[in-house]
Enzyme design. Structure first.
Site, short mmCIF file in Angstrom:
data_model
loop_
_atom_site.label_atom_id
_atom_site.label_comp_id
_atom_site.label_asym_id
_atom_site.label_seq_id
_atom_site.Cartn_x
_atom_site.Cartn_y
_atom_site.Cartn_z
N LYS A 1 29.30 -12.23 16.80
CA LYS A 1 28.38 -11.85 18.33
C LYS A 1 29.20 -11.20 19.05
O LYS A 1 28.59 -9.99 19.60
CB LYS A 1 28.03 -13.16 18.71
CG LYS A 1 27.35 -13.07 20.32
CD LYS A 1 26.75 -14.42 20.71
CE LYS A 1 27.74 -15.61 20.84
NZ LYS A 1 28.33 -15.40 22.19
N ARG B 1 22.06 -21.12 27.73
CA ARG B 1 22.25 -22.08 26.84
C ARG B 1 21.45 -23.04 26.52
O ARG B 1 21.65 -23.56 25.41
CB ARG B 1 23.75 -22.58 26.92
CG ARG B 1 25.13 -21.71 27.01
CD ARG B 1 26.29 -22.58 27.18
NE ARG B 1 27.33 -21.70 27.45
CZ ARG B 1 28.01 -21.47 26.17
NH1 ARG B 1 27.94 -21.73 25.05
NH2 ARG B 1 29.25 -20.63 26.52
N ARG C 1 39.94 -18.46 8.93
CA ARG C 1 40.64 -17.76 9.50
C ARG C 1 42.12 -18.20 9.98
O ARG C 1 42.42 -18.97 10.32
CB ARG C 1 39.75 -17.69 10.91
CG ARG C 1 39.87 -16.29 11.84
CD ARG C 1 38.77 -16.15 12.90
NE ARG C 1 38.30 -17.30 13.48
CZ ARG C 1 37.00 -17.35 14.13
NH1 ARG C 1 36.34 -16.02 14.25
NH2 ARG C 1 36.92 -18.03 15.03
N ARG D 1 44.06 -21.64 14.38
CA ARG D 1 43.83 -21.89 15.82
C ARG D 1 43.17 -23.49 15.72
O ARG D 1 42.57 -23.81 14.85
CB ARG D 1 42.95 -21.26 16.60
CG ARG D 1 43.40 -19.69 16.63
CD ARG D 1 42.57 -18.72 17.63
NE ARG D 1 41.10 -18.95 17.09
CZ ARG D 1 40.11 -18.33 17.85
NH1 ARG D 1 40.49 -17.60 18.71
NH2 ARG D 1 38.84 -18.50 17.66
N ARG E 1 31.32 -27.95 16.67
CA ARG E 1 30.88 -26.66 17.40
C ARG E 1 29.57 -26.18 16.99
O ARG E 1 29.00 -25.93 17.67
CB ARG E 1 32.01 -25.77 17.45
CG ARG E 1 33.44 -26.06 18.09
CD ARG E 1 34.26 -24.99 18.19
NE ARG E 1 33.98 -23.63 18.66
CZ ARG E 1 34.47 -22.40 18.40
NH1 ARG E 1 35.50 -22.68 17.40
NH2 ARG E 1 33.98 -21.43 19.06
#
Length: 205
Positions: free
Chosen positions: A13, A88, A122, A152, A163
């Site tokens: 995004k 949201r 990642r 991370r 998430r």
């Protein structure tokens, strides 16, 4: 042209938002950035937002909308804007509709399982910020500065899956909301960056 971009974490995004804004000379408005700037600048709305955040509370929708209203009334938004991170949910979309007209809501559709795999693989260099995947850097070293790559905390598998679950639950009603309004532009977000961008441009022209 007033646009909203929606997409799950890791959907690309941010990359697409930057391309759209550059192509159409639109300001990229992120509510998170907007909050931080107002707090840093010590504006009256920023002080109110900081009080909620310091108390560990969510900033109320009415306050976020007031911040957005101030932002979109600025000169650089006269030809439109790209809104990222808001609304949201349906209630926020209703409030947004009271202060501005949205021309299109771009929704990057993604396979959440594949997205979870991508995000969990990642790796990032804390020294220079370079981001890659474990497949492209099997030695665990940054190709830019040679420092060690790390995963991370928010890219850890269990965090990623949670998430994505929260995103799917919150966004599904929003997708229907803009679909019913005839504003939804569904885009296959699993394509290459170039193909996703071409599809977006075709959808909003």
């Amino acid at each position: 042209m007033n646009l909203i971009i929606m997409g799950a974490p890791g959907s690309g995004k941010g990359t697409q938002a930057a391309l759209i804004c550059k192509a159409h000379s639109l300001p990229h408005i992120s509510t998170g950035d907007l909050l931080r700037k107002n707090i840093a600048d010590g504006t009256e709305l920023g002080k109110q937002a900081k009080a909620y955040m310091d108390a560990g509370k969510l900033v109320p929708d009415t306050l976020v909308i007031a911040l957005l209203k101030n932002r979109i009334e600025q000169a650089d938004c006269k030809n439109g804007f790209l809104l990222d991170g808001f609304p949201r949910n349906k209630a926020q979309a209703d409030e947004l509709g009271k202060i501005t007209e949205i021309d299109a809501a771009i929704n990057l559709e993604t396979d959440l399982n594949k997205l979870a795999d991508r995000m969990a693989s990642r790796r990032v260099c804390l020294k220079c910020g370079y981001t890659t995947s474990v497949q492209d850097a099997p030695d665990g070293k940054c190709k830019v500065c040679g420092d060690s790559l790390v995963i991370r905390d928010d890219d850890k598998r269990e965090v990623v899956e949670n998430r994505l679950k929260v995103y799917a639950e919150n966004t599904a009603p929003l997708v229907e909301y803009y679909k019913a309004a005839g504003k939804l532009k569904n885009i296959d977000g699993m394509q290459s960056i170039e193909d996703v961008n071409k599809a977006i441009e075709a959808a909003i022209k």
